[in-house]
Scaffold this motif. Structure first.
Motif, PDB file in Angstrom:
ATOM      1  N   HIS A 284       1.959   7.509   5.230  1.00  0.00           N
ATOM      2  CA  HIS A 284       2.482   6.196   5.606  1.00  0.00           C
ATOM      3  C   HIS A 284       2.216   5.170   4.505  1.00  0.00           C
ATOM      4  O   HIS A 284       1.331   5.372   3.674  1.00  0.00           O
ATOM      5  CB  HIS A 284       1.862   5.719   6.931  1.00  0.00           C
ATOM      6  CG  HIS A 284       0.374   5.603   6.852  1.00  0.00           C
ATOM      7  ND1 HIS A 284      -0.465   6.694   6.946  1.00  0.00           N
ATOM      8  CD2 HIS A 284      -0.431   4.528   6.664  1.00  0.00           C
ATOM      9  CE1 HIS A 284      -1.714   6.293   6.820  1.00  0.00           C
ATOM     10  NE2 HIS A 284      -1.731   4.974   6.643  1.00  0.00           N
TER      11      HIS A 284
ATOM     12  N   TRP B 133      -2.536   6.084  15.482  1.00  0.00           N
ATOM     13  CA  TRP B 133      -2.007   7.432  15.245  1.00  0.00           C
ATOM     14  C   TRP B 133      -3.117   8.421  14.954  1.00  0.00           C
ATOM     15  O   TRP B 133      -4.188   8.058  14.477  1.00  0.00           O
ATOM     16  CB  TRP B 133      -0.957   7.436  14.133  1.00  0.00           C
ATOM     17  CG  TRP B 133      -1.457   7.090  12.762  1.00  0.00           C
ATOM     18  CD1 TRP B 133      -1.946   7.946  11.823  1.00  0.00           C
ATOM     19  CD2 TRP B 133      -1.501   5.776  12.167  1.00  0.00           C
ATOM     20  NE1 TRP B 133      -2.286   7.249  10.697  1.00  0.00           N
ATOM     21  CE2 TRP B 133      -2.029   5.914  10.870  1.00  0.00           C
ATOM     22  CE3 TRP B 133      -1.149   4.490  12.606  1.00  0.00           C
ATOM     23  CZ2 TRP B 133      -2.218   4.834  10.014  1.00  0.00           C
ATOM     24  CZ3 TRP B 133      -1.351   3.408  11.749  1.00  0.00           C
ATOM     25  CH2 TRP B 133      -1.856   3.590  10.475  1.00  0.00           C
TER      26      TRP B 133
ATOM     27  N   HIS C 186       0.374   7.090   1.620  1.00  0.00           N
ATOM     28  CA  HIS C 186      -0.934   7.748   1.523  1.00  0.00           C
ATOM     29  C   HIS C 186      -1.300   8.348   2.880  1.00  0.00           C
ATOM     30  O   HIS C 186      -0.666   8.046   3.892  1.00  0.00           O
ATOM     31  CB  HIS C 186      -2.006   6.719   1.113  1.00  0.00           C
ATOM     32  CG  HIS C 186      -2.204   5.663   2.161  1.00  0.00           C
ATOM     33  ND1 HIS C 186      -1.385   4.572   2.268  1.00  0.00           N
ATOM     34  CD2 HIS C 186      -3.095   5.543   3.175  1.00  0.00           C
ATOM     35  CE1 HIS C 186      -1.760   3.824   3.286  1.00  0.00           C
ATOM     36  NE2 HIS C 186      -2.800   4.400   3.869  1.00  0.00           N
TER      37      HIS C 186
ATOM     38  N   PHE D 113       0.903  -1.159   0.000  1.00  0.00           N
ATOM     39  CA  PHE D 113       0.000   0.000   0.000  1.00  0.00           C
ATOM     40  C   PHE D 113       0.935   1.200   0.000  1.00  0.00           C
ATOM     41  O   PHE D 113       1.607   1.477   0.992  1.00  0.00           O
ATOM     42  CB  PHE D 113      -0.883  -0.050   1.257  1.00  0.00           C
ATOM     43  CG  PHE D 113      -2.077   0.874   1.262  1.00  0.00           C
ATOM     44  CD1 PHE D 113      -2.246   1.873   0.310  1.00  0.00           C
ATOM     45  CD2 PHE D 113      -3.053   0.739   2.240  1.00  0.00           C
ATOM     46  CE1 PHE D 113      -3.354   2.710   0.324  1.00  0.00           C
ATOM     47  CE2 PHE D 113      -4.168   1.579   2.276  1.00  0.00           C
ATOM     48  CZ  PHE D 113      -4.308   2.564   1.316  1.00  0.00           C
TER      49      PHE D 113
ATOM     50  N   ASP E  14      -4.584   8.678   5.604  1.00  0.00           N
ATOM     51  CA  ASP E  14      -5.877   8.043   5.876  1.00  0.00           C
ATOM     52  C   ASP E  14      -6.998   9.080   5.882  1.00  0.00           C
ATOM     53  O   ASP E  14      -8.167   8.724   5.730  1.00  0.00           O
ATOM     54  CB  ASP E  14      -5.853   7.305   7.222  1.00  0.00           C
ATOM     55  CG  ASP E  14      -5.056   6.010   7.138  1.00  0.00           C
ATOM     56  OD1 ASP E  14      -4.668   5.615   6.018  1.00  0.00           O
ATOM     57  OD2 ASP E  14      -4.827   5.394   8.196  1.00  0.00           O
TER      58      ASP E  14
HETATM   59 FE   LIG Z   1      -3.338   3.931   5.865  1.00  0.00          FE
END
Ligand SMILES: [Fe+2]
Ligand SMILES: O=C(O)CCC(=O)C(=O)O
Length: 222
Positions: free
Chosen positions: A199, A184, A127, A124, A129
């Protein structure tokens, strides 16, 4: 334009940020990652080995190629397999509640837990969140609970090689370790989406990686 229209849910993000910070700072089991760039905490041994195993089996049942609002599976941005758990499942509800308790947040703010599996080569890419209010999807998400505040993610297994969660701007790598909760704040203390929470789930080189994630909104989700 006022700051609050440019930064939706600013006050709520600041308020939720503060209450979770207070909760985690008071938790002797919570370790705070030493950085000024983002608020990131880890809690070890959050789940037992058998709970991790059961969740991994459940992920194998629901996992489908992951979707994204921007970028697609085909683009290679998020190549893992993922799926939402049944929110009526008692076991899932118990795990959700423990995550809510650790953060001190009401369960109604949390999205349904999502399970995710990465095979060798899957990842992934970096990006955020939080949602970008300039994107088309925002109108829907605004009504769906608004901006995302905290993310709670649980590592379910040991990965032979690769698969660390990398906070790109902070410059830290968190290696998957079974039962570890990583949480986080996606916003700053002021309630502004924090760009330094960028992240990635880095590519798995060997083995398989399983995680579950629960994203918390500023208002009731759904
Ligand atoms: Fe994420
Ligand atoms: O798998 C990871 O390490 C990161 C997953 C993630 O960032 C997400 O699900 O939002």
């Amino acid at each position: 334009m006022t700051t609050s229209t440019m930064t939706p849910d600013k006050d709520a993000l600041a308020r939720v940020g503060k209450s979770v910070r207070k909760r985690l700072d008071a938790d002797p089991k919570a370790y705070k990652v030493p950085t000024d760039k983002a608020e990131i905490y880890a809690i070890g041994e959050f789940l037992s080995a058998s709970e991790c195993k059961k969740l991994m089996m459940m992920i194998d049942v629901v996992a489908q190629p992951s979707t994204l609002y921007e970028g697609t599976y085909k683009d290679g941005f998020r190549t893992s397999y993922s799926g939402n758990f049944d929110s009526h499942d008692q076991f899932v509800q118990g795990i959700s509640r423990r995550m809510d308790d650790a953060l001190g947040l009401p369960g109604k703010l949390g999205e349904t837990i999502q399970g995710q599996r990465y095979l060798p080569g899957q990842q992934f890419k970096p990006h955020h969140d939080y949602f970008y209010p300039t994107e088309e999807y925002w109108e829907r998400e605004r009504k769906n609970g608004g901006q995302r505040s905290w993310t709670a993610m649980l590592f379910l297994n040991h990965v032979e090689a690769g698969g660390a969660t990398n906070f790109t701007n902070v410059g830290i790598n968190i290696e998957p370790k079974p039962g570890v909760l990583l949480a986080w704040n996606n916003a700053t203390v002021e309630g502004i989406p924090n760009e330094d929470t960028l992240h990635a789930g880095t590519p798995v080189d060997q083995g398989v990686k399983y995680v579950i994630t629960r994203w918390y909104r500023t208002r009731k989700w759904g």
